[in-house]
Design an enzyme around this catalytic site. Structure first.
Site, PDB file in Angstrom:
ATOM      1  CG  ASP A  81      20.644  59.130  39.027  1.00 34.00           C
ATOM      2  OD1 ASP A  81      19.973  59.936  38.528  1.00 34.00           O
ATOM      3  OD2 ASP A  81      20.087  57.862  39.305  1.00 34.00           O
ATOM      4  CG  ASP A  82      17.955  62.755  39.656  1.00 32.41           C
ATOM      5  OD1 ASP A  82      18.323  62.174  38.414  1.00 32.41           O
ATOM      6  OD2 ASP A  82      17.240  62.287  40.278  1.00 32.41           O
TER       7      ASP A  82
ATOM      8  CB  CYS B 148      17.028  57.368  35.284  1.00 33.60           C
ATOM      9  SG  CYS B 148      17.409  58.525  36.572  1.00 33.60           S
TER      10      CYS B 148
ATOM     11  NE  ARG C 216      21.001  56.443  34.633  1.00 28.85           N
ATOM     12  CZ  ARG C 216      21.699  56.679  35.492  1.00 28.85           C
ATOM     13  NH1 ARG C 216      22.918  55.751  35.490  1.00 28.85           N
ATOM     14  NH2 ARG C 216      21.524  57.619  36.310  1.00 28.85           N
TER      15      ARG C 216
ATOM     16  CE  LYS D 124      18.876  55.191  37.964  1.00 31.47           C
ATOM     17  NZ  LYS D 124      18.454  56.454  38.576  1.00 31.47           N
TER      18      LYS D 124
ATOM     19  CG  HIS E 284      17.134  52.978  35.097  1.00 32.72           C
ATOM     20  ND1 HIS E 284      17.117  54.367  35.550  1.00 32.72           N
ATOM     21  CD2 HIS E 284      16.147  52.238  35.072  1.00 32.72           C
ATOM     22  CE1 HIS E 284      15.860  54.200  36.019  1.00 32.72           C
ATOM     23  NE2 HIS E 284      15.287  53.109  35.676  1.00 32.72           N
TER      24      HIS E 284
ATOM     25  CB  SER F 190      15.622  54.569  40.331  1.00 38.89           C
ATOM     26  OG  SER F 190      15.971  55.444  39.033  1.00 38.89           O
TER      27      SER F 190
ATOM     28  CG  HIS G  59      17.648  59.079  41.948  1.00 41.78           C
ATOM     29  ND1 HIS G  59      16.593  58.533  42.697  1.00 41.78           N
ATOM     30  CD2 HIS G  59      17.359  59.154  40.610  1.00 41.78           C
ATOM     31  CE1 HIS G  59      15.830  58.522  41.977  1.00 41.78           C
ATOM     32  NE2 HIS G  59      16.023  58.752  40.595  1.00 41.78           N
TER      33      HIS G  59
ATOM     34  CG  ASP H 211      21.011  60.835  35.367  1.00 43.03           C
ATOM     35  OD1 ASP H 211      20.947  61.827  36.253  1.00 43.03           O
ATOM     36  OD2 ASP H 211      20.167  59.717  35.731  1.00 43.03           O
ATOM     37  CG  ASN H 212      18.299  63.301  35.145  1.00 43.08           C
ATOM     38  OD1 ASN H 212      18.127  62.087  34.835  1.00 43.08           O
ATOM     39  ND2 ASN H 212      18.101  63.917  36.558  1.00 43.08           N
TER      40      ASN H 212
ATOM     41  CE  LYS I 130      14.427  62.147  37.349  1.00 44.04           C
ATOM     42  NZ  LYS I 130      14.968  61.561  38.519  1.00 44.04           N
TER      43      LYS I 130
HETATM   44 MG    MG Z   1      18.687  60.597  36.970  1.00 43.38          MG
END
Ligand code: MG
Length: 471
Positions: free
Chosen positions: A36-37, A76, A80, A129, A131, A154, A217, A269-270, A290
């Site tokens: 994540d991130d 996010c 996803r 996660k 989401h 998150s 994240h 994810d980003n 992001k």
């Molecule tokens: Mg993310």
């Protein structure tokens, strides 16, 4: 008597050959680890000089690394949704990041990767996660996953958020909340342990394990084993622990002799959340991070390994996107595609490093919310005029994100092959390319809309709405 004996022999032989062919055709196990991130520049094999990621670096050596892999939207939930449904998030109606007060989620009409693979007898699990909606009707167990353990959204959507008010953060096992505001330094370990156990329990049949880590994240948490160990501060510690997690999962595959029957994918994810300064990652040579449609937001590190099937040490420079994974898995598993339209295309030839394999997509489209901001085709990326946020020149104060500056971008064409940082606008020099990409974008606007042109798309489907009767 003789004929009865003959029939018996025929039956035994055909049963044996059926077993053999069923086994020979056993579809591959699939593992996705989704950070994540995590930024494009945060892994050793993508150029990090400070963060040690030996397991991911080895995975890249043993398989393939994509240099131009994208997520559909740099945030996010939208990201996803694209991964799990094979659709641009705008088609499915999940945009941005859902939060504890959201009353929407993934619709029952959509088909996730887990549901597609279930049609071929896969055991399925998600540890991490989700989401895509936190109400019971939207949880993974209602959308194709046999097992779930993790956070529904998150990890910063909790009472300790520095600037916003949130309720207690639930940790869910199956569909049950087992803890509130759990110790986040344990999450990377527990997700990993659950994944390893699941692999062991399902080693005799095809399985799909999706591990969308809560880290990296903010707020960042490392276990005692990793805290203070990296050269890149807490962000480095946390990233190195995610690398450990990948090592444990690869170790479990080796232990159970599944390496040659398992496709393992790692991506993020980003891009990095730059407003958090040293608590956010690095986009490496890419512009911004992001929350933007620049490559720093949407281009992510991507590694795939499938011993004996993907040749070792390969690098793919063709563009590809998370939306392409569902149809690719369907093809590898021999499963039918969802009945509703999807946007992804089969990239198995790219993934398996077939000679002269090219991207099956003419273009990839980048929305922020409902605004179509950019399109990439081949080496060209055209940005339409839009506002974007930037933290350039701002420093976050202790524990709080830096305020964004809102900047304006004019119509800009970038040649990503020669200008990876999207720095030099060459739109004036290539009016033909601009016209071609504009045309592709217009077709997409008819389909999925564009708020900048106040246009509704005809291909947008209804998002899942909270139904109190579906407890
Ligand atoms: Mg993310």
């Amino acid at each position: 008597m003789k004929s009865t004996f003959l029939v018996a022999i025929i039956l035994v032989v055909s049963a044996a050959s059926f077993c053999f062919s069923a086994d020979a055709k056993r579809p591959p196990n699939i593992v996705i680890v989704y950070a994540d991130d995590l930024g494009y520049g945060d892994l050793g094999c993508f150029g990090s000089q400070t963060i040690r990621t030996p397991n991911l670096d080895q995975m890249a050596k043993d398989g393939i690394r994509f240099t131009d892999f994208y997520v559909a939207q740099a945030v996010c939930s939208a990201s996803r949704t694209a991964l799990l449904t094979g659709c641009y998030p705008n088609r499915v109606g999940i945009l941005g990041a859902l939060n504890p007060s959201s009353k929407i989620g993934i619709s029952d009409k959509e088909m996730t990767i887990a549901q597609v693979l279930k049609t071929r007898g896969y055991a399925t699990a998600i540890y991490g996660k989700w989401h895509l909606g936190h109400h019971p009707q939207f949880l993974p167990t209602r959308h194709g996953f046999d097992d779930y353990y993790g956070l529904p959204y998150s990890n910063d959507m909790w009472p300790s958020h520095p600037t916003s008010k949130f309720p207690d953060l639930p940790l869910i096992d199956g569909e049950k909340i087992i803890e509130k505001n759990p110790d986040q330094s344990k999450l990377t370990t527990t997700y990993t342990e659950r994944a390893v156990k699941f692999i062991q329990a399902n080693k005799e049949k095809p399985f799909f394990v999706y591990v969308p880590h809560t880290m990296v994240h903010v707020p960042l948490f490392a276990s005692d084993k990793y805290k203070g160990k990296s050269k890149a501060g807490l962000y480095g510690d946390v990233t190195e622990e995610v690398d450990w997690s990948v090592g444990e999962i690869l170790g479990a595959l080796k232990k159970h002799n599944l390496e040659e029957n398992t496709l393992v994918i790692f991506t993020s994810d980003n891009g990095p959340w730059l407003s958090y300064g040293s608590h956010g990652g690095s986009a490496g040579p890419l512009r911004e991070g992001k929350g933007t449609s620049f490559d720093g937001g949407v281009r992510t590190p991507f590694i795939a390994r499938w011993k004996g099937t993907i040749p070792t040490g390969k690098v793919c420079k063709e563009p590809a996107m998370t939306i392409d994974l569902l149809p690719t898995f369907a093809s590898l598993a021999g499963a039918d595609l969802p009945k509703l339209k999807i946007d992804g295309k089969n990239i198995a030839p790219l993934l398996l490093a077939k000679e002269k394999a090219a991207s099956p997509q003419e273009a990839y489209f980048f929305y922020w919310g409902k605004e179509l901001q950019a399109v990439r085709s081949g080496k060209w990326k055209l940005h339409f005029p839009h506002d974007y946020r930037s933290v350039k020149g701002k420093t976050p104060s202790e524990g709080k994100p830096a305020p964004y500056a809102n900047l304006k971008l004019e119509l800009s064409l970038f040649d990503l092959e020669n200008d990876i940082g999207e720095a030099t606008n060459v739109a004036d020099k290539h009016p033909d390319v601009v016209a071609r990409l504009q045309k592709l974008a217009d077709t997409m606007r008819d389909d999925l809309g564009d708020s900048a042109q106040k246009k509704e798309g005809t291909g947008v489907r209804t998002v899942g709405m909270l139904d109190e009767t579906k407890k």
